[in-house]
Design a protein around this motif. Structure first.
Motif, short mmCIF file in Angstrom:
data_model
loop_
_atom_site.label_atom_id
_atom_site.label_comp_id
_atom_site.label_asym_id
_atom_site.label_seq_id
_atom_site.Cartn_x
_atom_site.Cartn_y
_atom_site.Cartn_z
N ARG A 129 0.86 -1.18 0.00
CA ARG A 129 0.00 0.00 0.00
C ARG A 129 0.89 1.22 0.00
NH1 ARG A 129 -4.12 0.11 3.97
NH2 ARG A 129 -4.34 -2.12 3.55
N SER A 130 0.37 2.35 -0.45
CA SER A 130 1.19 3.55 -0.54
C SER A 130 0.32 4.79 -0.41
CB SER A 130 1.93 3.59 -1.88
OG SER A 130 2.67 4.80 -2.03
N ASN A 131 0.94 5.89 0.04
CA ASN A 131 0.24 7.17 0.11
C ASN A 131 0.50 8.02 -1.12
OD1 ASN A 131 2.90 7.92 0.46
ND2 ASN A 131 2.54 9.23 2.23
N ASN A 132 1.11 7.43 -2.16
CA ASN A 132 1.44 8.17 -3.37
C ASN A 132 0.86 7.46 -4.58
OD1 ASN A 132 3.46 8.60 -5.81
ND2 ASN A 132 3.66 10.39 -4.48
N SER A 133 -0.01 8.14 -5.31
CA SER A 133 -0.69 7.49 -6.43
C SER A 133 0.25 7.21 -7.60
CB SER A 133 -1.87 8.35 -6.90
OG SER A 133 -1.45 9.66 -7.23
N GLU A 134 1.30 8.01 -7.77
CA GLU A 134 2.28 7.74 -8.81
C GLU A 134 3.01 6.43 -8.52
OE1 GLU A 134 2.91 9.07 -11.61
OE2 GLU A 134 2.16 11.13 -11.61
N ALA A 135 3.27 6.18 -7.23
CA ALA A 135 3.92 4.91 -6.86
C ALA A 135 3.00 3.74 -7.17
CB ALA A 135 4.30 4.93 -5.39
N ILE A 136 1.71 3.90 -6.88
CA ILE A 136 0.75 2.85 -7.21
C ILE A 136 0.77 2.59 -8.72
CG2 ILE A 136 -1.72 2.27 -7.29
CD1 ILE A 136 -0.70 2.05 -4.50
N ARG A 137 0.78 3.65 -9.50
CA ARG A 137 0.80 3.50 -10.96
C ARG A 137 2.03 2.71 -11.41
NH1 ARG A 137 3.54 6.63 -14.70
NH2 ARG A 137 2.89 6.27 -16.86
N GLN A 138 3.19 3.04 -10.88
CA GLN A 138 4.41 2.34 -11.28
C GLN A 138 4.36 0.87 -10.89
OE1 GLN A 138 6.84 3.36 -13.19
NE2 GLN A 138 5.94 5.42 -13.41
N MET A 139 3.76 0.57 -9.75
CA MET A 139 3.65 -0.83 -9.33
C MET A 139 2.70 -1.60 -10.25
SD MET A 139 3.79 -0.71 -5.17
CE MET A 139 2.90 0.82 -4.87
N VAL A 140 1.61 -0.96 -10.66
CA VAL A 140 0.70 -1.60 -11.60
C VAL A 140 1.41 -1.85 -12.92
CG1 VAL A 140 -1.40 -1.27 -12.98
CG2 VAL A 140 -1.40 -0.70 -10.55
N LEU A 141 2.14 -0.87 -13.42
CA LEU A 141 2.86 -1.03 -14.69
C LEU A 141 3.88 -2.16 -14.63
CD1 LEU A 141 3.45 2.73 -15.66
CD2 LEU A 141 1.94 1.11 -16.81
N SER A 142 4.45 -2.37 -13.44
CA SER A 142 5.47 -3.42 -13.30
C SER A 142 4.86 -4.82 -13.23
CB SER A 142 6.29 -3.17 -12.03
OG SER A 142 5.53 -3.50 -10.86
N GLY A 143 3.51 -4.89 -13.12
CA GLY A 143 2.86 -6.18 -13.05
C GLY A 143 2.72 -6.73 -11.65
N LEU A 144 2.89 -5.87 -10.63
CA LEU A 144 2.82 -6.34 -9.25
C LEU A 144 1.40 -6.68 -8.82
CD1 LEU A 144 4.12 -6.83 -6.48
CD2 LEU A 144 3.89 -4.37 -6.02
#
Length: 301
Positions: free
Chosen positions: A219-234
């Protein structure tokens, strides 16, 4: 000495906690600010600030004077608004706060159009995923997404941000595609934890509402971090449509469960209750609201 001007400068110094910060904000020199405060102290016959090399704090008398100044200037502003009936010139500094992603994607690109309409405004855009204190940071207006807590701020609704469930093709190839919200319990759901009940995702379908409690390993408090994790396939995420707009168009991610409509998030413009809603603040709020009305991902409620 213009007493009202000096009182205004005094208020800003208290709120910003710095002579130099107010000087930059008002486009004046620091000695000019110090001279105004000194003249005000001479007029009053006492010290407003207990100065030291490390910080700037109010004396007891200064604290009482500060409270009176807030009331007086609020009354003056109210009287001016009553007389001017919206005819005030749109000009001067405008300090705006927003979350990082929303400010970068939805606000920054629109500043050019706003400033073309109002060339005498100067903007200071502050981006942070934390809700900053508007008074201490000298913020004129903040744009906030999600349900607001009772904070004593004046809030004006300016739109809704639509959300969708997103995942990268690589994740879906490995874990399968959820067919219904109930299937999310079998998936790694990445949670943006700045929202209330962030791990409870609500969907509407055929007039029925359903809330799913999701789980994931990040989980994260930063939506850009969430986006990068989704892009990585996590994993997959429930995120604003605008956050992944370009990724969907490029095929880097897929939007899922579109027949089940996730709850939208309200967007508000907020500002302090005891601060004047200047013409430039009103103009900026109106401009954003009109712009959002034309955006498929950020719409009027």
């Amino acid at each position: 000495m213009d007493t009202l001007e000096a009182m205004t400068i005094f208020l800003r110094v208290v709120e910003r906690g710095s002579f130099s910060a107010v000087a930059r904000e008002l486009g004046l020199s620091q000695p000019t600010i110090s001279k105004q405060i000194g003249a005000l102290e001479n007029r009053l016959g006492g010290r407003l600030f207990a100065r030291s090399t490390r910080n700037l704090s109010l004396t007891d008398e200064g604290q009482r004077y500060y409270e009176h100044c807030r009331q007086i200037l609020a009354a003056v502003d109210h009287a001016e608004h009553s007389f001017q009936t919206g005819q005030e010139r749109v000009a001067g500094p405008l300090r705006i706060a927003s979350s990082g992603s929303f400010g970068r994607i939805q606000i920054a690109p629109r500043l050019h159009g706003f400033l073309q309409q109002h060339p005498d405004v100067t903007i200071d855009l502050q981006l942070s995923d934390e809700n900053v204190d508007l008074v201490s940071e000298g913020i004129d207006v903040a744009v906030r997404i999600g349900e607001l807590k009772d904070s004593g701020l004046i809030a004006r609704p300016i739109g809704l941000t639509r959300r969708r469930v997103f995942a990268a093709p690589s994740y879906l190839e490995q874990h399968g595609v959820p067919a219904t919200p109930d299937d999310l319990s079998d998936h790694n759901c990445l949670v943006f934890n700045q929202l209330e009940q962030s791990d409870h995702w609500r969907f509407e379908h055929s007039g029925q509402s359903r809330t799913i409690q999701v789980q994931g390993n990040v989980r994260s408090n930063n939506s850009e971090a969430i986006r990068q994790m989704v892009l990585s396939g996590l994993g997959l995420s429930l995120s604003p449509s605008w956050l992944f707009r370009e990724d969907v168009q490029a095929g880097r991610v897929l939007a899922l469960l579109d027949e089940y409509t996730p709850s939208s998030l309200p967007i508000h413009a907020v500002f302090p209750a005891d601060r004047r809603q200047s013409a430039r603040v009103r103009a900026f709020i109106d401009y954003l609201r009109d712009a959002f009305a034309l955006d498929d991902d950020v719409c009027l409620g």
